[in-house]
Design a protein around this motif. Structure first.
Motif, PDB file in Angstrom:
ATOM      1  N   SER A 149      87.883  -9.335  52.477  1.00  0.00           N
ATOM      2  CA  SER A 149      88.212 -10.299  53.423  1.00  0.00           C
ATOM      3  C   SER A 149      88.091  -9.516  54.899  1.00  0.00           C
ATOM      4  CB  SER A 149      89.655 -10.879  53.433  1.00  0.00           C
ATOM      5  OG  SER A 149      89.366 -11.786  52.105  1.00  0.00           O
ATOM      6  N   VAL A 150      87.234  -8.718  54.912  1.00  0.00           N
ATOM      7  CA  VAL A 150      86.954  -7.642  56.241  1.00  0.00           C
ATOM      8  C   VAL A 150      85.616  -7.590  56.634  1.00  0.00           C
ATOM      9  CG1 VAL A 150      87.328  -5.284  57.008  1.00  0.00           C
ATOM     10  CG2 VAL A 150      89.119  -6.163  55.399  1.00  0.00           C
ATOM     11  N   ARG A 151      85.545  -7.988  58.018  1.00  0.00           N
ATOM     12  CA  ARG A 151      84.119  -7.906  58.529  1.00  0.00           C
ATOM     13  C   ARG A 151      84.043  -6.923  59.687  1.00  0.00           C
ATOM     14  NH1 ARG A 151      81.578 -13.177  59.926  1.00  0.00           N
ATOM     15  NH2 ARG A 151      83.361 -13.315  61.406  1.00  0.00           N
ATOM     16  N   VAL A 152      82.998  -6.338  59.900  1.00  0.00           N
ATOM     17  CA  VAL A 152      82.732  -5.433  61.076  1.00  0.00           C
ATOM     18  C   VAL A 152      81.583  -5.826  61.870  1.00  0.00           C
ATOM     19  CG1 VAL A 152      82.618  -3.101  61.512  1.00  0.00           C
ATOM     20  CG2 VAL A 152      84.007  -3.750  59.460  1.00  0.00           C
ATOM     21  N   ALA A 153      81.963  -5.534  63.143  1.00  0.00           N
ATOM     22  CA  ALA A 153      80.708  -5.830  64.461  1.00  0.00           C
ATOM     23  C   ALA A 153      80.875  -4.593  65.198  1.00  0.00           C
ATOM     24  CB  ALA A 153      80.947  -7.040  64.962  1.00  0.00           C
ATOM     25  N   ALA A 154      79.949  -4.437  66.310  1.00  0.00           N
ATOM     26  CA  ALA A 154      79.983  -3.452  67.099  1.00  0.00           C
ATOM     27  C   ALA A 154      79.188  -4.065  68.301  1.00  0.00           C
ATOM     28  CB  ALA A 154      79.257  -2.065  66.485  1.00  0.00           C
ATOM     29  N   VAL A 155      79.738  -3.586  69.663  1.00  0.00           N
ATOM     30  CA  VAL A 155      79.213  -4.030  70.877  1.00  0.00           C
ATOM     31  C   VAL A 155      79.010  -2.649  71.895  1.00  0.00           C
ATOM     32  CG1 VAL A 155      81.418  -4.718  72.012  1.00  0.00           C
ATOM     33  CG2 VAL A 155      79.339  -5.609  72.926  1.00  0.00           C
ATOM     34  N   SER A 156      77.908  -2.801  72.598  1.00  0.00           N
ATOM     35  CA  SER A 156      77.920  -1.264  73.322  1.00  0.00           C
ATOM     36  C   SER A 156      78.052  -2.026  75.017  1.00  0.00           C
ATOM     37  CB  SER A 156      76.099  -1.016  73.284  1.00  0.00           C
ATOM     38  OG  SER A 156      75.960   0.055  74.239  1.00  0.00           O
ATOM     39  N   TYR A 157      78.841  -1.438  75.521  1.00  0.00           N
ATOM     40  CA  TYR A 157      79.055  -1.684  77.023  1.00  0.00           C
ATOM     41  C   TYR A 157      78.237  -0.832  77.805  1.00  0.00           C
ATOM     42  CZ  TYR A 157      82.928  -4.361  75.176  1.00  0.00           C
ATOM     43  OH  TYR A 157      83.874  -5.272  74.736  1.00  0.00           O
ATOM     44  N   PRO A 158      78.008  -1.524  79.033  1.00  0.00           N
ATOM     45  CA  PRO A 158      76.954  -0.960  80.126  1.00  0.00           C
ATOM     46  C   PRO A 158      77.814   0.135  80.608  1.00  0.00           C
ATOM     47  CG  PRO A 158      77.820  -3.114  80.819  1.00  0.00           C
ATOM     48  CD  PRO A 158      78.369  -2.990  79.549  1.00  0.00           C
ATOM     49  N   VAL A 191      83.881  -0.747  68.286  1.00  0.00           N
ATOM     50  CA  VAL A 191      83.590  -1.420  66.784  1.00  0.00           C
ATOM     51  C   VAL A 191      84.707  -2.471  66.769  1.00  0.00           C
ATOM     52  CG1 VAL A 191      84.030  -0.714  64.310  1.00  0.00           C
ATOM     53  CG2 VAL A 191      82.841   0.864  65.650  1.00  0.00           C
ATOM     54  N   HIS A 192      84.545  -3.784  66.184  1.00  0.00           N
ATOM     55  CA  HIS A 192      85.586  -4.502  65.977  1.00  0.00           C
ATOM     56  C   HIS A 192      85.580  -4.751  64.588  1.00  0.00           C
ATOM     57  CE1 HIS A 192      85.276  -6.368  70.153  1.00  0.00           C
ATOM     58  NE2 HIS A 192      84.209  -5.829  70.139  1.00  0.00           N
ATOM     59  N   VAL A 193      86.861  -4.883  63.930  1.00  0.00           N
ATOM     60  CA  VAL A 193      87.178  -4.848  62.604  1.00  0.00           C
ATOM     61  C   VAL A 193      88.039  -6.351  62.411  1.00  0.00           C
ATOM     62  CG1 VAL A 193      88.438  -3.940  60.701  1.00  0.00           C
ATOM     63  CG2 VAL A 193      87.307  -2.507  62.301  1.00  0.00           C
ATOM     64  N   GLU A 194      87.461  -7.359  61.622  1.00  0.00           N
ATOM     65  CA  GLU A 194      88.017  -8.534  61.716  1.00  0.00           C
ATOM     66  C   GLU A 194      88.643  -8.493  60.119  1.00  0.00           C
ATOM     67  OE1 GLU A 194      86.986 -13.346  62.005  1.00  0.00           O
ATOM     68  OE2 GLU A 194      85.689 -12.043  60.944  1.00  0.00           O
ATOM     69  N   ASN A 195      89.901  -8.520  60.082  1.00  0.00           N
ATOM     70  CA  ASN A 195      90.729  -8.336  58.824  1.00  0.00           C
ATOM     71  C   ASN A 195      91.412  -9.529  58.439  1.00  0.00           C
ATOM     72  OD1 ASN A 195      92.399  -7.486  56.687  1.00  0.00           O
ATOM     73  ND2 ASN A 195      93.247  -5.850  57.990  1.00  0.00           N
ATOM     74  N   THR A 196      91.123 -10.535  57.663  1.00  0.00           N
ATOM     75  CA  THR A 196      91.850 -11.524  57.120  1.00  0.00           C
ATOM     76  C   THR A 196      92.426 -11.296  55.703  1.00  0.00           C
ATOM     77  OG1 THR A 196      89.861 -12.681  56.478  1.00  0.00           O
ATOM     78  CG2 THR A 196      90.555 -13.064  58.649  1.00  0.00           C
ATOM     79  N   SER A 197      92.582 -10.155  55.393  1.00  0.00           N
ATOM     80  CA  SER A 197      93.029  -9.803  54.090  1.00  0.00           C
ATOM     81  C   SER A 197      94.422 -10.069  53.675  1.00  0.00           C
ATOM     82  CB  SER A 197      92.540  -8.383  53.706  1.00  0.00           C
ATOM     83  OG  SER A 197      93.529  -7.163  54.186  1.00  0.00           O
ATOM     84  N   GLY A 198      95.295  -9.967  54.594  1.00  0.00           N
ATOM     85  CA  GLY A 198      96.698 -10.087  54.606  1.00  0.00           C
ATOM     86  C   GLY A 198      97.382  -8.670  54.484  1.00  0.00           C
ATOM     87  N   ALA A 199      96.565  -7.631  54.380  1.00  0.00           N
ATOM     88  CA  ALA A 199      97.103  -6.333  54.485  1.00  0.00           C
ATOM     89  C   ALA A 199      96.402  -5.496  55.761  1.00  0.00           C
ATOM     90  CB  ALA A 199      96.925  -5.670  53.043  1.00  0.00           C
ATOM     91  N   THR A 237      76.504   1.221  55.032  1.00  0.00           N
ATOM     92  CA  THR A 237      75.934   0.072  55.522  1.00  0.00           C
ATOM     93  C   THR A 237      75.916   0.044  56.901  1.00  0.00           C
ATOM     94  OG1 THR A 237      77.028  -1.181  53.572  1.00  0.00           O
ATOM     95  CG2 THR A 237      76.468  -2.681  55.363  1.00  0.00           C
ATOM     96  N   ASP A 238      74.699  -0.369  57.382  1.00  0.00           N
ATOM     97  CA  ASP A 238      74.716  -0.500  58.957  1.00  0.00           C
ATOM     98  C   ASP A 238      75.378  -1.611  59.713  1.00  0.00           C
ATOM     99  OD1 ASP A 238      73.153   0.505  61.223  1.00  0.00           O
ATOM    100  OD2 ASP A 238      72.304  -1.200  61.479  1.00  0.00           O
ATOM    101  N   ALA A 260      76.559 -12.473  71.632  1.00  0.00           N
ATOM    102  CA  ALA A 260      77.662 -12.864  70.422  1.00  0.00           C
ATOM    103  C   ALA A 260      77.794 -11.587  69.323  1.00  0.00           C
ATOM    104  CB  ALA A 260      77.241 -14.146  69.777  1.00  0.00           C
ATOM    105  N   LEU A 261      78.969 -11.419  69.006  1.00  0.00           N
ATOM    106  CA  LEU A 261      78.993 -10.317  68.124  1.00  0.00           C
ATOM    107  C   LEU A 261      78.403 -10.581  66.543  1.00  0.00           C
ATOM    108  CD1 LEU A 261      82.594  -9.387  68.580  1.00  0.00           C
ATOM    109  CD2 LEU A 261      80.742  -7.972  68.923  1.00  0.00           C
ATOM    110  N   SER A 262      77.921  -9.711  66.082  1.00  0.00           N
ATOM    111  CA  SER A 262      77.039  -9.950  64.751  1.00  0.00           C
ATOM    112  C   SER A 262      78.100  -9.202  63.617  1.00  0.00           C
ATOM    113  CB  SER A 262      75.694  -9.404  64.811  1.00  0.00           C
ATOM    114  OG  SER A 262      75.111  -9.502  63.706  1.00  0.00           O
ATOM    115  N   PHE A 263      78.967 -10.076  63.103  1.00  0.00           N
ATOM    116  CA  PHE A 263      79.895  -9.377  62.117  1.00  0.00           C
ATOM    117  C   PHE A 263      78.940  -9.460  60.808  1.00  0.00           C
ATOM    118  CE2 PHE A 263      83.260 -10.764  64.865  1.00  0.00           C
ATOM    119  CZ  PHE A 263      84.073  -9.883  64.675  1.00  0.00           C
ATOM    120  N   VAL A 264      79.189  -8.324  59.965  1.00  0.00           N
ATOM    121  CA  VAL A 264      78.790  -8.029  58.596  1.00  0.00           C
ATOM    122  C   VAL A 264      80.060  -7.994  57.634  1.00  0.00           C
ATOM    123  CG1 VAL A 264      76.451  -7.191  59.133  1.00  0.00           C
ATOM    124  CG2 VAL A 264      78.492  -5.694  58.926  1.00  0.00           C
ATOM    125  N   ASN A 265      79.668  -8.136  56.182  1.00  0.00           N
ATOM    126  CA  ASN A 265      80.770  -7.761  55.444  1.00  0.00           C
ATOM    127  C   ASN A 265      81.093  -6.351  55.321  1.00  0.00           C
ATOM    128  OD1 ASN A 265      81.400 -10.824  55.070  1.00  0.00           O
ATOM    129  ND2 ASN A 265      79.932 -10.421  53.161  1.00  0.00           N
TER     130      ASN A 265
END
Length: 108
Positions: A99-108, A33-41, A3-4, A13-18
């Motif tokens: 309950s996990v989402r992922v986004a990515a950002v490129s820095y200058p 890479v940003h990992v948003e983890n609200t799963s409890g583990a 998955t891309d 703004a970050l564009s989170f995907v499941n």
């Protein structure tokens, strides 16, 4: 099939995907890479090495933990020689996706 993860430029703004078990992102060497983890583990994020490093060891994936309850920033992209495929994308594997989402950002 991976998955891309959409990559935005710094300041946008970050564009989170499941999350899915296998994900990929365009890696310019300055991508975080940003990992948003609200799963409890905790969730393991495995960065798949594509080329052995210059120290001639066998291929060695790198694992980072994304603890529950927030967003974890993971930056392995700077090693593009080791982690990029020929299409300039890096691949990550996630140990859990509920309950996990992922986004990515490129820095200058």
């Amino acid at each position: 099939m991976a998955t891309d993860i959409p990559v935005v430029k710094f300041g946008a703004a970050l564009s989170f995907v499941n999350a899915t078990a296998t994900m990929e992102y365009a890696n310019d060497g300055k991508t975080l890479v940003h990992v948003e983890n609200t799963s409890g583990a905790s969730v393991n994020v495995t960065h798949v090495e594509k080329v052995a490093c210059s120290w001639d060891h066998a291929l060695q994936n790198v694992v980072d933990a994304a603890p529950a309850g927030g967003i974890t920033q993971v930056w392995r992209g700077w090693q593009i020689r080791r982690f990029n495929r020929p299409d300039h994308k890096a691949e990550i594997l996630l140990s859990a996706t509920t309950s996990v989402r992922v986004a990515a950002v490129s820095y200058p």
